[in-house]
Design a protein around this motif. Structure first.
Motif, PDB file in Angstrom:
ATOM      1  N   PHE A 134       0.830  -1.212   0.000  1.00 36.87           N
ATOM      2  CA  PHE A 134       0.000   0.000   0.000  1.00 36.87           C
ATOM      3  C   PHE A 134       0.861   1.257   0.000  1.00 36.87           C
ATOM      4  O   PHE A 134       0.544   2.242  -0.680  1.00 36.87           O
ATOM      5  CB  PHE A 134      -0.935   0.016   1.210  1.00 36.87           C
ATOM      6  CG  PHE A 134      -1.955   1.125   1.162  1.00 36.87           C
ATOM      7  CD1 PHE A 134      -3.183   0.923   0.556  1.00 36.87           C
ATOM      8  CD2 PHE A 134      -1.679   2.372   1.711  1.00 36.87           C
ATOM      9  CE1 PHE A 134      -4.129   1.951   0.490  1.00 36.87           C
ATOM     10  CE2 PHE A 134      -2.598   3.405   1.646  1.00 36.87           C
ATOM     11  CZ  PHE A 134      -3.832   3.189   1.033  1.00 36.87           C
ATOM     12  N   ALA A 159      -0.311   3.769   5.908  1.00 36.25           N
ATOM     13  CA  ALA A 159      -0.506   2.339   5.648  1.00 36.25           C
ATOM     14  C   ALA A 159      -0.605   1.547   6.948  1.00 36.25           C
ATOM     15  O   ALA A 159      -1.392   0.599   7.055  1.00 36.25           O
ATOM     16  CB  ALA A 159       0.639   1.806   4.789  1.00 36.25           C
ATOM     17  N   THR A 162      -4.000   2.612   9.145  1.00 39.37           N
ATOM     18  CA  THR A 162      -5.300   2.199   8.608  1.00 39.37           C
ATOM     19  C   THR A 162      -5.399   0.687   8.421  1.00 39.37           C
ATOM     20  O   THR A 162      -6.272   0.202   7.704  1.00 39.37           O
ATOM     21  CB  THR A 162      -5.579   2.905   7.262  1.00 39.37           C
ATOM     22  OG1 THR A 162      -4.499   2.634   6.351  1.00 39.37           O
ATOM     23  CG2 THR A 162      -5.715   4.397   7.448  1.00 39.37           C
ATOM     24  N   LYS A 165      -9.810  -1.449  10.743  1.00 43.09           N
ATOM     25  CA  LYS A 165     -10.918  -0.505  10.605  1.00 43.09           C
ATOM     26  C   LYS A 165     -11.373  -0.040  11.984  1.00 43.09           C
ATOM     27  O   LYS A 165     -11.901  -0.823  12.760  1.00 43.09           O
ATOM     28  CB  LYS A 165     -12.090  -1.148   9.868  1.00 43.09           C
ATOM     29  CG  LYS A 165     -13.229  -0.163   9.589  1.00 43.09           C
ATOM     30  CD  LYS A 165     -14.382  -0.818   8.877  1.00 43.09           C
ATOM     31  CE  LYS A 165     -15.312  -1.503   9.833  1.00 43.09           C
ATOM     32  NZ  LYS A 165     -16.054  -0.573  10.704  1.00 43.09           N
ATOM     33  N   LYS A 185      -5.455   7.266  -3.670  1.00 46.56           N
ATOM     34  CA  LYS A 185      -5.543   5.954  -3.036  1.00 46.56           C
ATOM     35  C   LYS A 185      -5.915   6.091  -1.555  1.00 46.56           C
ATOM     36  O   LYS A 185      -6.727   5.312  -1.042  1.00 46.56           O
ATOM     37  CB  LYS A 185      -4.202   5.209  -3.178  1.00 46.56           C
ATOM     38  CG  LYS A 185      -4.266   3.767  -2.716  1.00 46.56           C
ATOM     39  CD  LYS A 185      -3.144   2.930  -3.304  1.00 46.56           C
ATOM     40  CE  LYS A 185      -1.823   3.198  -2.656  1.00 46.56           C
ATOM     41  NZ  LYS A 185      -0.819   2.177  -3.014  1.00 46.56           N
ATOM     42  N   SER A 186      -5.351   7.086  -0.887  1.00 43.38           N
ATOM     43  CA  SER A 186      -5.660   7.329   0.527  1.00 43.38           C
ATOM     44  C   SER A 186      -7.118   7.729   0.699  1.00 43.38           C
ATOM     45  O   SER A 186      -7.806   7.266   1.610  1.00 43.38           O
ATOM     46  CB  SER A 186      -4.764   8.433   1.092  1.00 43.38           C
ATOM     47  OG  SER A 186      -3.407   8.078   0.982  1.00 43.38           O
ATOM     48  N   LYS A 188      -9.554   6.977  -1.303  1.00 41.20           N
ATOM     49  CA  LYS A 188     -10.370   5.784  -1.577  1.00 41.20           C
ATOM     50  C   LYS A 188     -10.443   4.886  -0.347  1.00 41.20           C
ATOM     51  O   LYS A 188     -11.496   4.330  -0.019  1.00 41.20           O
ATOM     52  CB  LYS A 188      -9.775   5.021  -2.758  1.00 41.20           C
ATOM     53  CG  LYS A 188     -10.620   3.840  -3.214  1.00 41.20           C
ATOM     54  CD  LYS A 188     -10.003   3.157  -4.429  1.00 41.20           C
ATOM     55  CE  LYS A 188     -10.838   1.953  -4.853  1.00 41.20           C
ATOM     56  NZ  LYS A 188     -10.234   1.248  -6.014  1.00 41.20           N
ATOM     57  N   LYS A 189      -9.303   4.751   0.358  1.00 42.39           N
ATOM     58  CA  LYS A 189      -9.262   3.917   1.566  1.00 42.39           C
ATOM     59  C   LYS A 189     -10.180   4.500   2.643  1.00 42.39           C
ATOM     60  O   LYS A 189     -10.920   3.776   3.313  1.00 42.39           O
ATOM     61  CB  LYS A 189      -7.817   3.847   2.091  1.00 42.39           C
ATOM     62  CG  LYS A 189      -7.609   2.967   3.323  1.00 42.39           C
ATOM     63  CD  LYS A 189      -7.410   1.523   2.934  1.00 42.39           C
ATOM     64  CE  LYS A 189      -7.123   0.663   4.146  1.00 42.39           C
ATOM     65  NZ  LYS A 189      -5.736   0.252   4.271  1.00 42.39           N
ATOM     66  N   THR A 192     -13.787   3.891   1.757  1.00 44.90           N
ATOM     67  CA  THR A 192     -14.184   2.505   2.050  1.00 44.90           C
ATOM     68  C   THR A 192     -14.545   2.366   3.522  1.00 44.90           C
ATOM     69  O   THR A 192     -15.526   1.706   3.877  1.00 44.90           O
ATOM     70  CB  THR A 192     -13.034   1.527   1.698  1.00 44.90           C
ATOM     71  OG1 THR A 192     -12.741   1.647   0.307  1.00 44.90           O
ATOM     72  CG2 THR A 192     -13.420   0.087   2.001  1.00 44.90           C
TER      73      THR A 192
END
Length: 241
Positions: A134, A159, A162, A165, A185-186, A188-189, A192
């Protein structure tokens, strides 16, 4: 159901009114009671609630009290007055990599930071590959962290932080670090996590990010709550202020 309840929270600091050049000079003046102080409120009587699964944006100019507020909610600082009720586990993405050791490699810091966050060693071992993948730091994972850029350190810290969760995620300018690809990408994480029901406190100077991610926005000005409400409306008033 409120997972965060901030009730009349104030944070007061005592600042010396004159510059003292040395510890010796300071101690002499202190013994003689010649040091004068003024009181400064980083936060002053701030109250609000955050519901389960809600994404609350916090905006304001530098020095408005945003980071102080997040640190108090995270338990890093204790307020001068008022109280905070928090129901749930917190993952604070405030100072990514704050527990890193510059002389150790990226890989060694994964274990160090993971242990600091309370993860069992076996769990960290099972997630090392995922963290490296990641963070996109495979090429530098055995390099001492003192040779990393601030963006590389933030990527590794993000990375690790996170991995699990949390029930409550606190994000302070995390998405402003690194290249565009990693920011996406961060984000998006984080999205989620939001979709999975994580409650989020989100601080960013990017009003477009705040409008896009948040359900509600709190505007702080000089340590006080200026406005609270719909993201587009509050951000528009902030821009025109």
């Amino acid at each position: 159901m409120s997972v965060i309840d901030v009730r009349s929270v104030s944070m007061q600091y005592r600042l010396a009114t004159e510059k003292v050049d040395s510890i010796k000079h300071f101690l002499i003046k202190k013994v003689k009671r010649q040091i004068q102080y003024q009181h400064f409120y980083a936060l002053n009587d701030v109250s609000f609630k955050v519901e389960k699964g809600e994404v609350l944006g916090i905006i304001g100019l530098n020095g408005a009290g945003k980071s102080t507020l997040l640190k108090i909610i995270s338990g890093i600082l204790k307020p001068t007055s008022g109280e905070i009720m928090v129901n749930g586990s917190i993952a604070p993405l405030i100072e990514l990599g704050a527990g890193f050791n510059g002389d150790l490699s990226g890989l060694e810091n994964i274990y160090l930071n993971g242990l600091v966050l309370g993860y069992p060693r076996k769990f960290i071992e099972s997630k090392v590959e995922e963290i490296i993948e990641f963070s996109e730091l495979r090429q530098f994972i055995h390099t001492p962290l003192k040779n990393y850029s601030s963006g590389m350190k933030a990527r590794l810290g993000f990375a690790i932080a996170t991995l699990v969760k949390p029930e409550i995620l606190i994000v302070d300018e995390v998405l402003s670090v690194g290249d565009i690809k990693f920011k996406e990408k961060s984000e998006k994480k984080i999205r989620t996590m939001i979709e999975d029901g994580t409650t989020v406190l989100f601080v960013s100077h990017s009003l477009s990010q705040v409008e896009k991610i948040c359900d509600r926005v709190l505007w702080l000005e000089k340590g006080q709550k200026k406005l609270e409400g719909d993201p587009k409306e509050v951000c528009k008033m902030f821009k025109n202020n």
